[in-house]
Design an enzyme around this catalytic site. Structure first.
Site, PDB file in Angstrom:
ATOM      1  N   ALA A 159       0.834  -1.185   0.049  1.00 25.04           N
ATOM      2  CA  ALA A 159      -0.047  -0.028  -0.058  1.00 25.04           C
ATOM      3  C   ALA A 159       0.765   1.293   0.140  1.00 25.04           C
ATOM      4  O   ALA A 159       0.277   2.266  -0.567  1.00 25.04           O
ATOM      5  CB  ALA A 159      -1.011  -0.194   1.003  1.00 25.04           C
ATOM      6  N   TYR A 183      -5.554   4.675  -2.013  1.00 27.07           N
ATOM      7  CA  TYR A 183      -6.261   5.829  -1.462  1.00 27.07           C
ATOM      8  C   TYR A 183      -5.372   6.934  -1.917  1.00 27.07           C
ATOM      9  O   TYR A 183      -4.252   7.061  -2.485  1.00 27.07           O
ATOM     10  CB  TYR A 183      -5.764   5.358   0.273  1.00 27.07           C
ATOM     11  N   THR A 185      -3.684   9.600  -0.776  1.00 29.27           N
ATOM     12  CA  THR A 185      -2.494   9.957  -0.488  1.00 29.27           C
ATOM     13  C   THR A 185      -1.302   8.993  -1.002  1.00 29.27           C
ATOM     14  O   THR A 185      -0.016   9.413  -0.650  1.00 29.27           O
ATOM     15  CB  THR A 185      -2.366   9.811   1.020  1.00 29.27           C
ATOM     16  N   LYS A 186      -1.842   8.119  -1.621  1.00 23.09           N
ATOM     17  CA  LYS A 186      -0.635   7.068  -1.850  1.00 23.09           C
ATOM     18  C   LYS A 186       0.108   7.260  -3.123  1.00 23.09           C
ATOM     19  O   LYS A 186      -0.025   8.409  -3.848  1.00 23.09           O
ATOM     20  CB  LYS A 186      -1.168   5.698  -2.376  1.00 23.09           C
ATOM     21  N   VAL A 187       1.281   6.685  -3.375  1.00 20.82           N
ATOM     22  CA  VAL A 187       2.375   7.206  -4.520  1.00 20.82           C
ATOM     23  C   VAL A 187       1.596   7.095  -5.699  1.00 20.82           C
ATOM     24  O   VAL A 187       1.693   7.951  -6.507  1.00 20.82           O
ATOM     25  CB  VAL A 187       3.651   6.161  -4.484  1.00 20.82           C
TER      26      VAL A 187
END
Length: 370
Positions: A159, A183, A185-187
């Protein structure tokens, strides 16, 4: 203006036309659920990793849960993971009915300690879930050796590690399956929830597709239980298709931000991120450490800078696990780091002037607490 650990406004302004085009593409397609955007994203995400199969699901939590269930993990089994992780990793394991067993971390990298894993295996252990935390890979060669010696399945929690590599090999390509969150905010982040599971196994792929779709292979006919409604949304899939093409650019931007932090803060009392040999870090988070962490965060608020702690409470200390075998464990490295770590702002569109404001304020605060 407050400085937050993550924000998406500048990225959205830069990519707005393409994001809205992705929405229009789906709404104009005539297929709003499990249509061509999900299919094409699955193909493209699998190809990026050079692995055979990708199954899009509704979020990263269910990606872990369905991956475990597709490998046959369930009640009576034991799954080993770390307590220094986002709670959804462990919630997903518990959701299969399996028991959770925690092991401690390497105090330098904050990742699963392979020696602790080897010592923790019991006759009931069925699977290990290493977490590639903060943007770098766990020691998958050593973890894999332990798993093979005991006949354990391996589900990688990726994640926080989209595009991270270990000895040239991408996260998500070491185990029997790999779970991803998209989500925001993820990379590689969507504009809402989303997740996926990668696997090289055709039978695991088939099981995952049943699990996410009521246990069905054909409409209205349930083949197997357990089953879920866990489908990746078409709109999010189409947005992710567009963003996947820029994933390497996002990673390069994160590394440039990390380089500036490292150069500015290297001579301070902070412990800065340690990159394990062989790892290519993608800096999902830039996690620093200081024994007076809470005082630093309090004083930064006076500069209108709101930072984050990932994670302040190790999962085994949480009320929801009280009274379970998972809570009856002592993890000194995990517990010590939870008292000291905090995250600096890190996202590709972080402006240099904002980063410099954070650095300047942090240097001032450190001069008052050391």
């Amino acid at each position: 203006m407050s400085v937050l650990v993550w924000a998406y406004g500048d990225e959205y302004e830069a990519e707005r036309a393409e994001i809205l085009d992705a929405v229009d593409t789906v709404f104009s397609s005539g297929r709003l659920v499990l249509g061509p955007s999900v299919r094409d994203f699955e193909t493209e995400f699998a190809a990026y990793h050079g692995i055979g199969h990708c199954v899009g699901v509704d979020n990263g939590t269910n990606a872990v849960k369905l991956a475990l269930q597709a490998l046959g993990v369930g009640p009576g089994d034991e799954v080993i993971t770390v307590s220094n992780t986002a709670a959804p990793t462990v919630v997903a394991i518990a959701g299969t009915g399996a028991d959770v067993r925690f092991v401690d971390i390497d105090p330098a990298t904050y990742l699963m300690d392979p020696a602790a894993l080897a010592a923790a295996v019991t006759p009931r252990t069925r699977c290990v879930v290493p977490v590639h935390l903060y943007g770098q890979c766990a020691a998958m060669e050593e973890i894999g050796e332990v798993a093979r010696a005991h006949g354990l399945a391996v589900v990688e929690d990726c994640a926080q590690a989209h595009g991270a590599r270990r000895n040239g090999r991408l996260a998500g390509t070491f185990g029997d399956a790999a779970a991803y969150s998209f989500y925001p905010t993820k990379v590689l982040g969507a504009y809402g929830d989303g997740g996926a599971v990668l696997t090289g196994g055709a039978e695991v792929d088939r099981a995952l597709r049943r699990l996410r779709y009521y246990g069905m292979e054909e409409r209205y006919f349930v083949e197997t239980l357990p089953a879920h409604n866990s489908r990746l949304d078409e709109v999010q899939a189409e947005i992710l298709r567009r963003k996947l093409r820029r994933l390497d650019d996002y990673i390069a931007a994160r590394r440039a931000i990390a380089d500036r932090y490292r150069e500015a803060l290297k001579d301070t009392s902070l412990t800065l991120p340690h990159i394990a040999p062989g790892n290519d870090h993608v800096y999902y988070l830039y996690v620093a450490r200081h024994p007076r962490r809470d005082l630093i965060l309090e004083r930064l608020r006076a500069h209108d800078i709101e930072l984050n702690v990932s994670y302040r409470w190790p999962v085994h200390t949480m009320k929801g696990f009280a009274g379970t075998a998972a809570a009856d464990v002592r993890l000194p490295a995990t517990e010590e780091c939870a008292e000291e770590i905090f995250s600096l702002p890190m996202y590709p569109s972080l402006r240099r002037d904002v980063q410099e404001r954070v650095i300047e304020a942090l240097l001032k605060v450190l001069s008052t607490v050391d």
